[in-house]
Design an enzyme around this catalytic site. Structure first.
Site, PDB file in Angstrom:
ATOM      1  N   ASP A  30       0.857  -1.186   0.000  1.00  0.00           N
ATOM      2  CA  ASP A  30       0.000   0.000   0.000  1.00  0.00           C
ATOM      3  C   ASP A  30       0.898   1.242   0.000  1.00  0.00           C
ATOM      4  O   ASP A  30       1.900   1.313   0.703  1.00  0.00           O
ATOM      5  CB  ASP A  30      -0.909   0.000   1.232  1.00  0.00           C
ATOM      6  CG  ASP A  30      -2.056   0.992   1.108  1.00  0.00           C
ATOM      7  OD1 ASP A  30      -3.213   0.563   1.015  1.00  0.00           O
ATOM      8  OD2 ASP A  30      -1.783   2.217   1.102  1.00  0.00           O
ATOM      9  N   ASN A  87     -12.970  -3.114   2.680  1.00  0.00           N
ATOM     10  CA  ASN A  87     -13.933  -2.027   2.840  1.00  0.00           C
ATOM     11  C   ASN A  87     -14.887  -2.047   1.658  1.00  0.00           C
ATOM     12  O   ASN A  87     -14.451  -2.110   0.509  1.00  0.00           O
ATOM     13  CB  ASN A  87     -13.206  -0.685   2.904  1.00  0.00           C
ATOM     14  CG  ASN A  87     -12.316  -0.578   4.127  1.00  0.00           C
ATOM     15  OD1 ASN A  87     -12.681  -1.021   5.209  1.00  0.00           O
ATOM     16  ND2 ASN A  87     -11.123  -0.005   3.958  1.00  0.00           N
ATOM     17  N   GLY A  93     -15.492   3.400   3.896  1.00  0.00           N
ATOM     18  CA  GLY A  93     -14.301   4.143   3.464  1.00  0.00           C
ATOM     19  C   GLY A  93     -13.640   3.583   2.220  1.00  0.00           C
ATOM     20  O   GLY A  93     -12.459   3.827   1.984  1.00  0.00           O
ATOM     21  N   GLN A  94     -14.402   2.828   1.414  1.00  0.00           N
ATOM     22  CA  GLN A  94     -13.800   2.294   0.180  1.00  0.00           C
ATOM     23  C   GLN A  94     -13.491   3.442  -0.775  1.00  0.00           C
ATOM     24  O   GLN A  94     -14.391   4.186  -1.174  1.00  0.00           O
ATOM     25  CB  GLN A  94     -14.740   1.290  -0.506  1.00  0.00           C
ATOM     26  CG  GLN A  94     -14.098   0.678  -1.758  1.00  0.00           C
ATOM     27  CD  GLN A  94     -14.987  -0.341  -2.461  1.00  0.00           C
ATOM     28  OE1 GLN A  94     -16.131  -0.574  -2.076  1.00  0.00           O
ATOM     29  NE2 GLN A  94     -14.443  -0.949  -3.513  1.00  0.00           N
ATOM     30  N   HIS A 100     -10.392  -5.024  -2.938  1.00  0.00           N
ATOM     31  CA  HIS A 100      -9.040  -5.256  -2.436  1.00  0.00           C
ATOM     32  C   HIS A 100      -9.106  -5.671  -0.982  1.00  0.00           C
ATOM     33  O   HIS A 100      -9.993  -5.241  -0.246  1.00  0.00           O
ATOM     34  CB  HIS A 100      -8.146  -4.024  -2.614  1.00  0.00           C
ATOM     35  CG  HIS A 100      -8.785  -2.745  -2.179  1.00  0.00           C
ATOM     36  ND1 HIS A 100      -9.724  -2.103  -2.958  1.00  0.00           N
ATOM     37  CD2 HIS A 100      -8.639  -1.995  -1.060  1.00  0.00           C
ATOM     38  CE1 HIS A 100     -10.125  -0.993  -2.337  1.00  0.00           C
ATOM     39  NE2 HIS A 100      -9.490  -0.910  -1.171  1.00  0.00           N
ATOM     40  N   HIS A 102      -6.970  -5.663   2.454  1.00  0.00           N
ATOM     41  CA  HIS A 102      -5.821  -5.098   3.167  1.00  0.00           C
ATOM     42  C   HIS A 102      -5.267  -6.171   4.101  1.00  0.00           C
ATOM     43  O   HIS A 102      -6.026  -6.759   4.888  1.00  0.00           O
ATOM     44  CB  HIS A 102      -6.253  -3.917   4.038  1.00  0.00           C
ATOM     45  CG  HIS A 102      -6.846  -2.756   3.295  1.00  0.00           C
ATOM     46  ND1 HIS A 102      -6.140  -1.600   3.048  1.00  0.00           N
ATOM     47  CD2 HIS A 102      -8.085  -2.556   2.779  1.00  0.00           C
ATOM     48  CE1 HIS A 102      -6.930  -0.728   2.409  1.00  0.00           C
ATOM     49  NE2 HIS A 102      -8.104  -1.283   2.233  1.00  0.00           N
TER      50      HIS A 102
HETATM   51  P1  5GP Z   1      -9.768   1.580   0.539  1.00  0.00           P
HETATM   52  O1  5GP Z   1      -9.889   2.838   1.350  1.00  0.00           O
HETATM   53  O2  5GP Z   1     -10.437   1.711  -0.806  1.00  0.00           O
HETATM   54  O3  5GP Z   1     -10.191   0.344   1.280  1.00  0.00           O
HETATM   55  O4  5GP Z   1      -8.229   1.391   0.290  1.00  0.00           O
HETATM   56  C1  5GP Z   1      -7.554   1.891  -0.821  1.00  0.00           C
HETATM   57  C2  5GP Z   1      -6.085   1.746  -0.513  1.00  0.00           C
HETATM   58  O5  5GP Z   1      -5.375   1.908  -1.715  1.00  0.00           O
HETATM   59  C3  5GP Z   1      -5.559   2.804   0.462  1.00  0.00           C
HETATM   60  O6  5GP Z   1      -4.985   2.161   1.593  1.00  0.00           O
HETATM   61  C4  5GP Z   1      -4.544   3.579  -0.354  1.00  0.00           C
HETATM   62  O7  5GP Z   1      -3.411   3.978   0.387  1.00  0.00           O
HETATM   63  C5  5GP Z   1      -4.181   2.595  -1.460  1.00  0.00           C
HETATM   64  N1  5GP Z   1      -3.786   3.217  -2.711  1.00  0.00           N
HETATM   65  C6  5GP Z   1      -4.448   4.208  -3.369  1.00  0.00           C
HETATM   66  N2  5GP Z   1      -3.817   4.527  -4.496  1.00  0.00           N
HETATM   67  C7  5GP Z   1      -2.731   3.714  -4.565  1.00  0.00           C
HETATM   68  C8  5GP Z   1      -1.672   3.576  -5.528  1.00  0.00           C
HETATM   69  O8  5GP Z   1      -1.612   4.260  -6.560  1.00  0.00           O
HETATM   70  N3  5GP Z   1      -0.724   2.627  -5.265  1.00  0.00           N
HETATM   71  C9  5GP Z   1      -0.773   1.854  -4.142  1.00  0.00           C
HETATM   72  N4  5GP Z   1       0.224   0.958  -3.982  1.00  0.00           N
HETATM   73  N5  5GP Z   1      -1.741   1.956  -3.229  1.00  0.00           N
HETATM   74  C10 5GP Z   1      -2.715   2.877  -3.437  1.00  0.00           C
END
Ligand code: 5GP
Ligand code: ZN
Length: 114
Positions: A30, A87, A93-94, A100, A102
């Protein structure tokens, strides 16, 4: 045209720090880690969220959990403990509309999550 960030990461069009890969799954660091270990595991197939999972995705979701176990062992957080979180939607908070998982570890975590 597919404008999905994580599809582009899975295909290599956008660079990422790869941790593991299989035919159907891509795992990478991440970019904004919330724990000493913070890995994202995604199916290579574009699925926007949990809600769009179909019967045919059962296998890959199971494989993602097994790959998370392997990565946790490789990175030395299997014995101290880790969390696998997905999420789904606005309240959770998605931020990226490609499902994905985590994998978080390397520190003590509280419950319930914020
Ligand atoms: P969400 O909030 O959708 O569950 O998580 C999205 C995750 O994607 C976040 O933890 C954020 O830091 C990660 N993320 C967003 N853009 C990028 C990117 O361009 N590269 C990487 N490696 N992670 C990303
Ligand atoms: Zn996608």
């Amino acid at each position: 045209m597919n404008d999905c960030l994580f599809c582009k990461i899975a295909s290599g069009e956008i660079p990422s720090k790869k941790i593991a890969e299989s035919d159907d799954i891509y795992a990478f660091e991440d970019v904004n880690p919330q724990a000493p270990t913070h890995i994202l595991l995604i199916p290579k197939k574009h699925v926007p969220s949990n809600l769009e999972l179909v019967d045919g995705d059962k296998k890959v979701v199971g494989q993602i959990f097994l790959m998370a176990n392997e990565i946790a062992a490789q990175l030395g957080i299997d014995q101290t403990g880790f969390r696998v979180v997905t999420n789904c939607g606005a309240n959770a908070g998605q931020a990226v509309s490609h499902i994905h998982f985590h994998l978080l570890g390397g520190r003590e975590m509280s419950w319930p999550p914020g």
